[in-house]
Design an enzyme around this catalytic site. Structure first.
Site, PDB file in Angstrom:
ATOM      1  N   SER A 536      59.123  16.440  16.569  1.00 44.89           N
ATOM      2  CA  SER A 536      59.926  17.502  15.994  1.00 44.89           C
ATOM      3  C   SER A 536      59.794  18.752  16.861  1.00 44.89           C
ATOM      4  O   SER A 536      60.141  18.716  18.045  1.00 44.89           O
ATOM      5  CB  SER A 536      59.521  17.738  14.542  1.00 44.89           C
ATOM      6  OG  SER A 536      60.465  18.513  13.862  1.00 44.89           O
ATOM      7  N   ASP A 622      68.447  11.599  10.056  1.00 45.38           N
ATOM      8  CA  ASP A 622      67.535  12.749  10.085  1.00 45.38           C
ATOM      9  C   ASP A 622      68.319  14.047   9.914  1.00 45.38           C
ATOM     10  O   ASP A 622      69.133  14.395  10.769  1.00 45.38           O
ATOM     11  CB  ASP A 622      66.794  12.757  11.422  1.00 45.38           C
ATOM     12  CG  ASP A 622      65.688  13.802  11.482  1.00 45.38           C
ATOM     13  OD1 ASP A 622      65.633  14.667  10.593  1.00 45.38           O
ATOM     14  OD2 ASP A 622      64.890  13.743  12.429  1.00 45.38           O
ATOM     15  N   HIS A 657      63.680  11.699   9.435  1.00 43.19           N
ATOM     16  CA  HIS A 657      62.770  12.464  10.276  1.00 43.19           C
ATOM     17  C   HIS A 657      61.402  11.798  10.402  1.00 43.19           C
ATOM     18  O   HIS A 657      60.743  11.925  11.437  1.00 43.19           O
ATOM     19  CB  HIS A 657      62.612  13.871   9.692  1.00 43.19           C
ATOM     20  CG  HIS A 657      62.087  14.873  10.652  1.00 43.19           C
ATOM     21  ND1 HIS A 657      62.731  15.188  11.831  1.00 43.19           N
ATOM     22  CD2 HIS A 657      60.964  15.644  10.625  1.00 43.19           C
ATOM     23  CE1 HIS A 657      62.041  16.120  12.473  1.00 43.19           C
ATOM     24  NE2 HIS A 657      60.967  16.403  11.764  1.00 43.19           N
TER      25      HIS A 657
END
Length: 688
Positions: A536, A622, A657
């Protein structure tokens, strides 16, 4: 690998101009205009081709992946269970069945009796490609269960109410919940938050059981600032439901009585730009943690009648970083960090206080779930780089820790086989950056060793020096494993976070590089023998340092990487962009922010140079880092880079995610990443 070739994405002219600067984005077409529905055949074909190339490239290494996966699974207690925790007349816990991917949730009466299964995740996940449990909350009268679940990875959760006597779901409240669920004191209503079409958690609602869900009352809706997100919780004394709203810099709290949640919310204190505060309640007082006069926060108190008249209880400190407060009947339990080390301070309401003594010099510790207002002991979690996750109960009168559970490693674990250190590495601007490192006993410190270096460095999130059984597969193959506690996290206080965000963002990237060089200087490794990993915002970190210092790295694993930073921050229609401007800057209105982001955005700074071997992952569903970010980045890398180092992209077509759901599927993805590192860098039994 047969005659397969890496997929080459087409380029299509696309450009935008801001502040007189033009951005060329030839892979813009990989963003489906119908997102979150992705139906464009050309896009799907390209993503499938990338996945086919990934599978073909990794096929020769499947025996190694299977070996690592088997090692990791053997270290996992398959029929693991949580320590029962009392809440009222019941004890609650979770458990896994042997071979199970998901948890079972149980309770039994404190007075004795049979265990009752209140929720079976395996049953709910049966036949689904993805399942994630969100909130789970039992009503005060213990008759009902409110629970949420996400069936796609898109972070839109369905909220249901279950009758615990029958096990049947009796109401579906909403299909767009996200966040916690709080019961009214009378067990006749729930307060929850919903997301809008852009995934922003924008309102708190009240649903009365038996009523029409569509007619739920909106208790608060965030309309003043589209970058703010709304959350709900309850105070430790259970008298109040707290409705919070805020972004990464500013917050605001309202309270409604749990006994009358439809009452007009009480605003604790109106938002002030840059001020954060959180509220708990007990003994007819509000306990407020705020950064209004010190970067490391102070603790204040107020009354409900004058909620914005704050009186200091514990002043802010340069050395002590106050991170949280829970106001129990007998103590304020204050979570803090002193010189970067976790501490838990207990303070009576008369002002007597002490810190809980913990057994190692470097560790991570936190208050666990303590649902009751006046528990006889406080539940803690604890771990270190060599000590498995441990659950303690702390007796505040005797000041003793009772060990309730130590994470079992069924295949065997001997901490004497490993050593751990906490180092300080000098960054180029003189800052001292902490590094936690664990390595096998006898690890050479002559520069010949191999190192796996992890970093994140954003949002004020510290990466704790905790325990991970999966990591042993690297340690047992001769690797050292290090965590760089770089600026952008709050490891050394809130100022450490501020020194790595927005206009100071380069500090985070440079810290990571300087940590790597410092570990080389300390003899742990050499350039080219360092594998790096982040996800991320940590994937953004991977992208930047791959661009700036490619020769340092032997392999790069970037998970769901936030790499198309400039284009994302320029698009206020994306789910999270407005709420992210306080973190990264707003390049739409601020030319300086535009220039800063443009200078580091990984996608925009890919260069014609040799890159190390790279494994990039993403998720089609995501909402945080949209799938096209890793897809575009991989396409530009493949078209631009020199050399023949491996470049692999894997897009999870049915996940978000966090990657695939289920504890074993998650392990397999870690095994793939470790196998990629080992096959690119070698080490130990890498070819086993």
């Amino acid at each position: 690998m047969t005659d397969l070739r890496p997929p080459v994405a087409a380029t299509r002219p696309h450009s935008t101009t801001h502040h007189g600067r033009t951005i060329e984005d030839p892979y813009h077409w990989l963003r489906d205009p119908g997102y979150p529905d992705v139906g464009d055949a050309a896009i799907l074909d390209h993503l499938k081709a990338e996945n086919t190339w990934f599978e073909a490239a990794m096929a020769p290494h499947r025996p190694l992946i299977d070996t690592i996966f088997a090692e990791m699974k053997a270290r996992m207690k398959e029929d693991d269970a949580g320590v029962p925790q009392r809440d009222g007349d019941w004890l609650y816990w979770w458990a896994f069945e042997a071979g199970g991917q998901y948890r079972l949730w149980y309770r039994r009466p404190v007075a004795g009796g049979e265990a009752q299964l209140i929720l079976s995740e395996p049953a709910e996940a049966e036949g689904a490609d993805y399942f994630r449990l969100g909130a789970i909350a039992v009503s005060p009268d213990a008759r009902l269960l409110a629970w949420t679940a996400d069936a796609s990875g898109a972070e839109r959760f369905t909220l249901r109410i279950r009758d615990l006597a029958t096990g049947a779901n009796v109401e579906t409240v909403t299909e767009v919940a996200n966040g916690g669920v709080v019961w009214s004191a009378g067990s006749d209503a729930v307060v929850f938050t919903e997301v809008n079409d852009n995934w922003r958690t924008y309102r708190a609602r009240l649903h009365r059981l038996g009523g029409d869900p569509a007619a739920a009352t909106t208790l608060y809706e965030e309309i003043d600032d589209i970058g703010f997100n709304v959350g709900v919780g309850r105070t430790q004394d259970r008298r109040w439901i707290a409705i919070q709203t805020g972004d990464h810099e500013t917050s605001e709290v309202r309270l409604v009585p749990a006994a009358d949640p439809a009452a007009a919310p009480i605003l604790v204190s109106a938002r002030q730009a840059g001020r954060q505060y959180a509220v708990d309640a007990s003994h007819d007082r509000l306990w407020i943690l705020t950064n209004d006069d010190h970067v490391n926060f102070r603790l204040a108190q107020a009354t409900v009648d004058a909620p914005d008249a704050w009186t200091t209880v514990i002043a802010g400190s340069d050395r002590v970083y106050l991170r949280g407060v829970s106001s129990f009947a007998r103590h304020l339990a204050i979570s803090e960090r002193v010189d970067g080390l976790d501490q838990i301070r207990l303070r009576t309401y008369a002002g007597d206080e002490h810190r809980i003594a913990l057994p190692e010099a470097s560790y991570t510790a936190a208050l666990a779930s303590n649902p009751e207002y006046d528990p006889p002991a406080y539940r803690l979690t604890y771990a270190s780089m060599i000590t498995p996750d441990t659950v303690f109960d702390y007796d505040p009168e005797a000041r003793t820790l009772a060990t309730l559970k130590v994470r079992e490693v069924p295949s065997g674990y001997d901490p004497a086989r490993y050593a751990t250190e906490r180092l300080m590495v000098r960054a180029r601007d003189g800052a001292q950056v902490p590094v936690s490192i664990v390595y096998p006993a006898g690890f050479p410190k002559d520069g010949s060793g191999r190192l796996f270096l992890y970093g994140y460095g954003a949002y004020g999130i510290a990466i704790p020096p905790g325990f991970a059984t999966g990591r042993l597969s690297l340690l047992d193959r001769g690797y050292a494993y290090a965590i760089a506690h770089i600026r952008g996290g709050d490891d050394l206080g809130y100022g450490w976070y501020l020194d790595g965000k927005r206009e100071k963002r380069w500090n985070a990237f440079r810290d990571f590089v300087d940590v790597a060089k410092g570990l080389i200087d300390a003899g742990f490794t050499r350039a080219g023998n360092i594998a790096i990993n982040g996800g991320s915002a940590g994937g953004e970190l991977m992208g930047v340092v791959a661009n700036t210092d490619p020769g340092l790295w032997g392999a790069v694993v970037a998970d769901v990487p936030f790499v198309d930073v400039l284009n994302t921050m320029l698009d206020d229609t994306l789910p999270l962009t407005p709420g992210e401007w306080p973190e990264w800057g707003n390049p739409i209105t601020d030319a300086a922010a535009f220039d800063l982001i443009a200078a580091y955005s990984p996608y925009d700074n890919v260069a014609a140079q040799d890159y190390p071997p790279m494994l990039i992952t993403g998720g089609l569903n995501d909402p945080r880092v949209t799938y096209w970010e890793p897809a575009k980045w991989a396409a530009r890398l493949r078209a631009t880079k020199t050399g023949d180092a491996a470049l692999l992209l894997k897009i999870n077509m049915g996940a978000g995610h966090g990657g695939k759901s289920g504890r074993f599927e998650a392990l397999r993805e870690v095994a793939e990443a470790y196998a990629f590192v080992l096959t690119q860098m070698g080490g130990g039994a890498a070819d086993a």
